[in-house]
Design a protein around this motif. Structure first.
Motif, short mmCIF file in Angstrom:
data_model
loop_
_atom_site.label_atom_id
_atom_site.label_comp_id
_atom_site.label_asym_id
_atom_site.label_seq_id
_atom_site.Cartn_x
_atom_site.Cartn_y
_atom_site.Cartn_z
N TYR A 125 0.21 15.61 11.08
CA TYR A 125 0.61 16.91 10.54
C TYR A 125 -0.62 17.81 10.53
O TYR A 125 -1.74 17.32 10.68
N ASN A 167 -3.00 19.89 8.41
CA ASN A 167 -3.42 20.13 7.03
C ASN A 167 -3.80 21.60 6.87
O ASN A 167 -4.18 22.26 7.83
N GLU A 168 -3.73 22.10 5.64
CA GLU A 168 -4.11 23.50 5.41
C GLU A 168 -5.60 23.74 5.67
O GLU A 168 -6.01 24.82 6.06
N ARG A 169 -6.38 22.71 5.41
CA ARG A 169 -7.83 22.87 5.57
C ARG A 169 -8.32 21.94 6.68
O ARG A 169 -7.76 20.86 6.89
N ARG A 170 -9.41 22.35 7.35
CA ARG A 170 -9.89 21.46 8.40
C ARG A 170 -10.57 20.24 7.80
O ARG A 170 -11.01 20.26 6.64
N ARG A 194 -12.55 19.34 3.97
CA ARG A 194 -12.04 18.39 2.98
C ARG A 194 -13.07 17.28 2.72
O ARG A 194 -13.25 16.82 1.59
N ASP A 197 -7.41 9.35 3.46
CA ASP A 197 -6.27 9.64 4.35
C ASP A 197 -5.74 8.36 4.96
O ASP A 197 -4.59 8.27 5.34
N HIS A 242 -7.52 21.04 12.11
CA HIS A 242 -6.69 20.82 10.92
C HIS A 242 -5.78 19.60 11.06
O HIS A 242 -5.15 19.17 10.11
N CYS A 262 -4.25 16.03 11.13
CA CYS A 262 -4.51 14.94 10.20
C CYS A 262 -3.35 13.96 10.34
O CYS A 262 -2.28 14.33 10.83
N ARG A 302 -0.97 11.06 8.18
CA ARG A 302 -0.66 10.49 6.86
C ARG A 302 0.24 9.28 7.05
O ARG A 302 0.79 9.06 8.12
#
Lengths: 349, 428, 79
Positions: free
Chosen positions: A181, A183-186, A190, A207, B422, B424, B426
């Protein structure tokens, strides 16, 4: 037209009997039975539970290799379901395994969405959580009225082609599957906040939770090397010159087998490497650096080993998923057994 | 050490009679640039193409991406030891062509060259889908040995970037940023109450055709060392590009190292950024052991309380990553790892080749094995011929209409393991 | 792969450069190889020496198959 759903339950929930009736043979009935009522009301008017398939837990368990699954699939298929629900099984172990097994089979064979439910410590949960959605329930059937709406909701989402969210949002047992997905921040931003928190002793997160890697007991030692049949396996991506089977240079999807019969060494005119993870120059020049045919042949002549098998088995290690590697071995190990291989040298780069 | 970066924003790129920047548009004299690149007699041909965000353009096979930068004040030049004499860099003033890149494209060298789509779904995954790209398409001389061809390709990109950077001369920056790191004792004294944080930067040096270069030296020949963070902004590190496309720390990514950028953002606010430990990734176990020992020692010596740790590549470098994490933690410096993941197309396998219990805080840069459909494009810069061989592709992944399917690891820097993006992953 | 071979009851020696990975994934009999680009031999030392190194490692790996082990074991030295 309402969408058709088939429901699987055991002899107990069908009201046939408890432990004494656990040998009850597979049966399918039109419409709902037992907890099917809760399912029906949770699914709503646009869905119809067209049939309920029933099987005794012991019958299922003792016939799992004797065709109970295909037998049940045949029964289910006749109703042309578009979705499938098994259980929930709560903390009933044999029932949980049966639910997981049949749900996975329906998913794989009939290619329709499935869902089941069980208590997190049910042995069926660990066995099938990677394969099918298992709604997490409490450890007794008193939880039915809470659990069934969750099963129904997750099934509907899948049948309607909607995005299935994470385990927390949907209530299923974490599958251990890594999903992307944005994420809002790189990531670096984070990470900077995370290291500050870690140094200060504040709460931290990861994560990627560390997985538990399973271990296998060592095979018994070879007793007689001088008469042993030795096979060579490699993950160094060595293939026949020209790569006739198109082995991938990374993320291998297969393993290959090539003859070394009569060869006193691995020659560069016969073999090459396609491995994308190292400088191939040396092994390209002399494949013996990865598949030591020369030395093994000499040792065979000297009688140090009994026989070097006439072939070697190969794949590309780099970027290859651990589950793929496991599958490759599961595929070629029977071949090694059939050929009475006594010991294996596995060379990785 | 103090460096001012003057950014000149570029929002378009066009061919022109003279190479210059005017009102945010970069004009390129293609003939002049080609001639500059072709001074290298290892190349038989070269031509320049332009690619802009949103266009139906695919660039492949891509070797490297570079942002043109020009040293305006202070010692040395950009890419010291390669494009000029070896002189310490990282102080003074440097101008950046912000938003424009040189992209080197050419016949495949290894399997490691990747794809940049300027539009469509794959563009979401690639940082260079958003930049104005000057593509240097190279043709090597017949029969050139691959290592030699690679070196020629690497130099072509740096040469082109150095040529374009001249257009920055005399410009007025649209934006200026200043970065400063003092000598260690002074730096620690400056913010005595803030956590002392450093960065452990692992350079790919596996000798896979080519390597990463630090002041012109091949990174596999270094032992771990300490670097002022600003040195990297002046091109002290040049990419070797020897890993899967998604993992490539391109020269652009060294110039824009996101860990260093983001540590500077919090420097003096929530943390005290005290410096960078530079190390490498080797092919012999003894080197891995020795260098991780040294990294742990340097972190301890510098008084680092916490460190960010990044690698380039996957597979056996995961062992260097885990050894560094374990030893640095055991020497008393807390560690956060930034990494990407390769758990297979179904996401069910282990994400990394190696693990250690100390790796309990990891930032994910995404699962590189996810398969994507790459639509056909109106224009291909380079060639799609080798898609099936490039990492992430497979035999039969190409379709007749010019589209193909591949894992996102075929996209340049899609899961780059330093947190630039960005993306990621999960756990589901 | 190595675990599945062990699981089938066939003893297997994993010859590999990156021993830590082998330990992490769970190989039981491990012989450290020379290096990633040339696990068995060392072409930089000439053909004769390279062959000798290969002979030693392969012999050690074969002998490792004959050693009963009850936990993960790295065979560092010739024996």
């Amino acid at each position: 037209m309402p969408k058709k759903v088939v429901h699987y339950i055991n002899q107990f929930f069908a009201g046939i009997g408890g432990e004494d009736k656990a040998d009850y043979k597979p049966e399918i009935r039109a419409g709902i039975v037992g907890p099917g009522l809760a399912l029906k009301s949770a699914l709503g008017n646009e869905y119809e539970v067209v049939a309920t398939v029933i099987c005794g837990d012991n019958y299922f368990g003792s016939n799992i290799d004797k065709g109970v699954v295909p037998e049940l699939l045949e029964m289910i298929k006749k109703y042309k379901p578009e979705g499938f629900v098994a259980g929930p099984a709560f903390n009933a172990g044999r029932y949980g395994v049966a639910c997981g097994t049949i749900a996975k089979a329906v998913q794989d064979e009939l290619h329709i969405p499935v869902v089941t439910g069980m208590y997190v410590e049910n042995p069926g949960a660990d066995m099938f959580k990677k394969d099918v959605y298992i709604i997490e329930t409490k450890n007794s059937s008193a939880d039915m009225r809470h659990a069934m709406p969750k099963l129904a909701a997750l099934l509907k989402k899948q049948m309607e082609g909607k995005e299935v969210l994470g385990p927390k949002e949907e209530g299923y047992i974490e599958k251990g599957i890594r999903v992307n997905y944005f994420n809002e921040r790189r990531g670096s931003e984070r990470a900077v906040d995370l290291i500050v928190a870690k140094v200060k002793g504040e709460p931290v997160y990861t994560d990627y939770p560390l997985p538990v890697v399973d271990k296998v007991a060592p095979a018994p030692a070879l007793k007689d090397l001088a008469h042993a049949r030795i096979a060579l396996v490699t993950s160094g991506g060595i293939v026949r010159q020209g790569n006739p089977d198109h082995l991938e240079s990374s993320s291998a999807s297969k393993w290959c087998k090539y003859s070394i019969e009569g060869m006193d060494h691995a020659d560069k005119k016969d073999f090459m490497t396609v491995h994308g993870g190292y400088d191939r120059a040396f092994i390209t020049e002399d494949p013996d650096l990865c598949i030591p045919v020369d030395v093994l042949r000499e040792l065979e002549k000297k009688g140090f080993i009994g026989k070097l098998m006439d072939y070697f088995i190969t794949t590309t290690g780099t970027g290859t998923a651990t589950n793929s590697a496991k599958r490759f071995a599961e595929e070629y190990v029977p071949l090694l057994k059939k050929d009475r291989v006594d010991g294996v040298l596995l060379v990785s780069t | 050490m103090k460096l001012e970066l003057g950014k000149i924003h570029i929002h378009d790129v066009q061919f022109g009679e003279q190479t210059k920047i005017e009102k945010g548009v970069l004009y390129v004299n293609a003939k002049e640039l080609e001639a500059e690149v072709l001074k290298d007699d290892r190349l038989a041909g070269c031509h320049i193409e332009l690619a802009r965000p949103g266009e139906s353009v695919r660039i492949t096979p891509v070797k490297d991406v570079i942002e043109p930068r020009l040293k305006v004040e202070g010692p040395g030049c950009v890419f010291p030891g390669i494009m000029g004499k070896v002189t310490e860099v990282g102080k003074g003033v440097t101008y950046c062509m912000d938003g424009a890149c040189v992209v080197t494209v050419g016949k495949i060298v290894g399997f490691q060259e990747g794809v940049i789509d300027m539009s469509g779904v794959a563009a979401d995954y690639c940082p260079f889908s958003k930049t104005q790209n000057v593509c240097v398409v190279m043709e090597p001389k017949e029969g050139l040995e691959t290592h030699v061809y690679e070196a020629a390709g690497r130099m072509a990109g740096l040469t082109a970037a150095t040529y374009l950077a001249k257009a920055l001369k005399g410009m007025t920056p649209d934006e200026t940023e200043t970065f400063e790191t003092k000598p260690l004792l002074e730096q620690i004294a400056q913010y005595p109450d803030l956590p002392r944080i450093g960065y452990i930067h692992m350079l790919q040096s596996q000798g896979l055709l080519h390597d990463t270069y630090y002041y012109g030296v091949d990174a596999k020949q270094i032992v771990p060392t300490i670097m002022y963070p600003t040195e990297i902004f002046d091109g002290a590190i040049v990419s070797g590009n020897c890993v899967a496309p998604c993992d490539k720390v391109t020269t652009y990514h060294h110039e824009h190292n996101p860990v260093i950028e983001d540590l500077f953002k919090k420097h003096g606010k929530t943390l005290n950024f005290i410096g960078v430990v530079l190390t490498n990734e080797n092919v012999f176990l003894m080197d891995k052991e020795r260098h991780s020992d040294m990294v742990a020692k340097l972190c301890e010596y510098m008084g680092m309380e916490g460190a960010l740790l990044t690698e380039e590549g996957y597979g056996n470098p995961d062992t260097d990553l885990m050894m560094n994490c374990r030893k640095v933690t055991q020497h008393g410096t807390k560690v956060v790892i930034i990494t990407d993941e390769f758990p297979g197309r179904d996401g069910k396998s282990y994400s990394l080749a190696d693990l250690t219990p100390e790796a309990n805080t990891m930032i994910s840069c995404g699962n590189g094995n996810i398969v994507l459909h790459f639509p056909a494009m109106d224009k291909i810069i380079g060639t799609q011929e080798s898609i099936e061989m490039q990492i992430g592709g497979w035999v039969g992944c190409k379709h007749e209409d010019g589209s193909f399917d591949a894992e996102i690891q075929i996209i340049i820097a899609s899961t780059i393991a330093n947190g630039f993006n960005h993306l990621c992953a999960r756990q589901y | 792969m190595v675990k599945e071979i062990d699981r089938a009851g066939i003893p297997v020696t994993h010859i590999c450069t990156v021993v830590p990975i082998s330990l992490t994934i769970g190989a039981n009999r491990i012989v450290p190889a020379v290096g990633i680009p040339y696990p068995l031999g060392d072409p930089t030392k000439g053909e004769k020496k390279s062959h000798e190194i290969r002979e030693h490692l392969v012999t050690r790996a074969l002998k490792a198959l004959t050693v009963p082990v009850d936990k993960q074991t790295v065979f560092e030295e010739d024996f």
